[in-house]
Design a protein around this motif. Structure first.
Motif, PDB file in Angstrom:
ATOM      1  N   THR A   2      -6.429 -36.567   4.043  1.00  0.00           N
ATOM      2  CA  THR A   2      -6.246 -38.419   4.522  1.00  0.00           C
ATOM      3  C   THR A   2      -7.224 -38.297   3.938  1.00  0.00           C
ATOM      4  OG1 THR A   2      -6.429 -37.364   6.920  1.00  0.00           O
ATOM      5  CG2 THR A   2      -7.926 -38.677   6.617  1.00  0.00           C
ATOM      6  N   SER A   3      -8.248 -38.061   2.589  1.00  0.00           N
ATOM      7  CA  SER A   3      -9.117 -38.263   2.443  1.00  0.00           C
ATOM      8  C   SER A   3      -8.632 -39.270   1.245  1.00  0.00           C
ATOM      9  CB  SER A   3     -10.289 -37.379   1.324  1.00  0.00           C
ATOM     10  OG  SER A   3     -11.222 -37.715   0.644  1.00  0.00           O
ATOM     11  N   LYS A   4      -7.675 -38.969   0.422  1.00  0.00           N
ATOM     12  CA  LYS A   4      -7.330 -39.382  -0.550  1.00  0.00           C
ATOM     13  C   LYS A   4      -6.492 -40.396  -0.606  1.00  0.00           C
ATOM     14  CE  LYS A   4      -5.875 -35.524  -3.213  1.00  0.00           C
ATOM     15  NZ  LYS A   4      -4.484 -34.958  -3.896  1.00  0.00           N
ATOM     16  N   LEU A   5      -5.552 -40.638   0.230  1.00  0.00           N
ATOM     17  CA  LEU A   5      -5.355 -42.215   0.886  1.00  0.00           C
ATOM     18  C   LEU A   5      -5.783 -43.151   1.679  1.00  0.00           C
ATOM     19  CD1 LEU A   5      -2.762 -43.167   2.756  1.00  0.00           C
ATOM     20  CD2 LEU A   5      -3.207 -42.626   5.056  1.00  0.00           C
ATOM     21  N   ASN A   6      -7.638 -41.753   2.624  1.00  0.00           N
ATOM     22  CA  ASN A   6      -8.650 -44.037   2.345  1.00  0.00           C
ATOM     23  C   ASN A   6      -8.945 -44.055   1.029  1.00  0.00           C
ATOM     24  OD1 ASN A   6      -8.458 -43.940   5.127  1.00  0.00           O
ATOM     25  ND2 ASN A   6     -10.433 -41.781   5.291  1.00  0.00           N
ATOM     26  N   THR A   7      -9.363 -43.201   0.386  1.00  0.00           N
ATOM     27  CA  THR A   7     -10.100 -43.644  -1.135  1.00  0.00           C
ATOM     28  C   THR A   7      -8.643 -45.079  -1.740  1.00  0.00           C
ATOM     29  OG1 THR A   7     -10.791 -41.704  -1.218  1.00  0.00           O
ATOM     30  CG2 THR A   7     -10.726 -43.154  -3.639  1.00  0.00           C
ATOM     31  N   ALA A   8      -7.706 -44.359  -2.131  1.00  0.00           N
ATOM     32  CA  ALA A   8      -6.881 -45.333  -1.859  1.00  0.00           C
ATOM     33  C   ALA A   8      -6.622 -46.643  -1.028  1.00  0.00           C
ATOM     34  CB  ALA A   8      -5.239 -45.366  -2.030  1.00  0.00           C
ATOM     35  N   ALA A   9      -6.998 -46.968   0.088  1.00  0.00           N
ATOM     36  CA  ALA A   9      -6.421 -47.713   0.734  1.00  0.00           C
ATOM     37  C   ALA A   9      -8.091 -48.726   0.252  1.00  0.00           C
ATOM     38  CB  ALA A   9      -6.894 -47.191   2.303  1.00  0.00           C
ATOM     39  N   ALA A  10      -9.005 -48.027  -0.163  1.00  0.00           N
ATOM     40  CA  ALA A  10      -9.896 -48.439   0.546  1.00  0.00           C
ATOM     41  C   ALA A  10     -10.611 -49.252  -1.074  1.00  0.00           C
ATOM     42  CB  ALA A  10     -11.782 -47.859   0.189  1.00  0.00           C
ATOM     43  N   GLY A  11      -9.735 -48.652  -1.957  1.00  0.00           N
ATOM     44  CA  GLY A  11      -9.789 -49.204  -3.592  1.00  0.00           C
ATOM     45  C   GLY A  11      -8.551 -50.687  -2.806  1.00  0.00           C
ATOM     46  N   ALA A  12      -7.992 -50.174  -2.680  1.00  0.00           N
ATOM     47  CA  ALA A  12      -6.918 -51.623  -2.733  1.00  0.00           C
ATOM     48  C   ALA A  12      -7.535 -52.909  -1.635  1.00  0.00           C
ATOM     49  CB  ALA A  12      -5.731 -50.986  -1.683  1.00  0.00           C
ATOM     50  N   ALA A  13      -8.685 -52.373  -1.148  1.00  0.00           N
ATOM     51  CA  ALA A  13      -8.747 -53.380   0.103  1.00  0.00           C
ATOM     52  C   ALA A  13     -10.053 -54.061  -0.712  1.00  0.00           C
ATOM     53  CB  ALA A  13      -9.505 -52.901   1.570  1.00  0.00           C
ATOM     54  N   THR A  14     -11.112 -53.523  -1.561  1.00  0.00           N
ATOM     55  CA  THR A  14     -11.959 -54.331  -2.737  1.00  0.00           C
ATOM     56  C   THR A  14     -11.745 -54.725  -3.107  1.00  0.00           C
ATOM     57  OG1 THR A  14     -13.201 -52.119  -2.279  1.00  0.00           O
ATOM     58  CG2 THR A  14     -13.778 -53.740  -4.435  1.00  0.00           C
TER      59      THR A  14
END
Length: 75
Positions: A2-14
């Motif tokens: 979950t942490s890895k997925l959220n990090t990737a999604a947050a980075g893409a959104a940024t």
């Protein structure tokens, strides 16, 4: 995971936001604390080999997601 997925999604959104796209990442993890699969009031479906809904949000989790999205859109 979950942490890895959220990090990737947050980075893409940024990255998209930096390109002018109106997008926000909302981390649902804190709101789900205390509502995991084995907790007294889970917001996620438990393991199921039949319906394909394993670990997906149940009706309570879906409502929580809707609230989080609404808060992000308003605030």
């Amino acid at each position: 995971m979950t942490s890895k997925l959220n990090t990737a999604a947050a980075g893409a959104a940024t990255r998209l936001r930096n390109e002018g796209v109106d997008i926000r990442f909302v981390d649902p993890v804190p709101a789900f604390k205390g509502h995991a699969v084995c907790d007294p009031t889970p917001y996620l479906n438990s393991l199921s080999l039949e319906d394909g809904k394993t670990f997906h949000p149940n009706v309570f989790g879906q409502a929580l997601y809707a609230d989080l999205v609404e808060q992000a859109m308003v605030g």
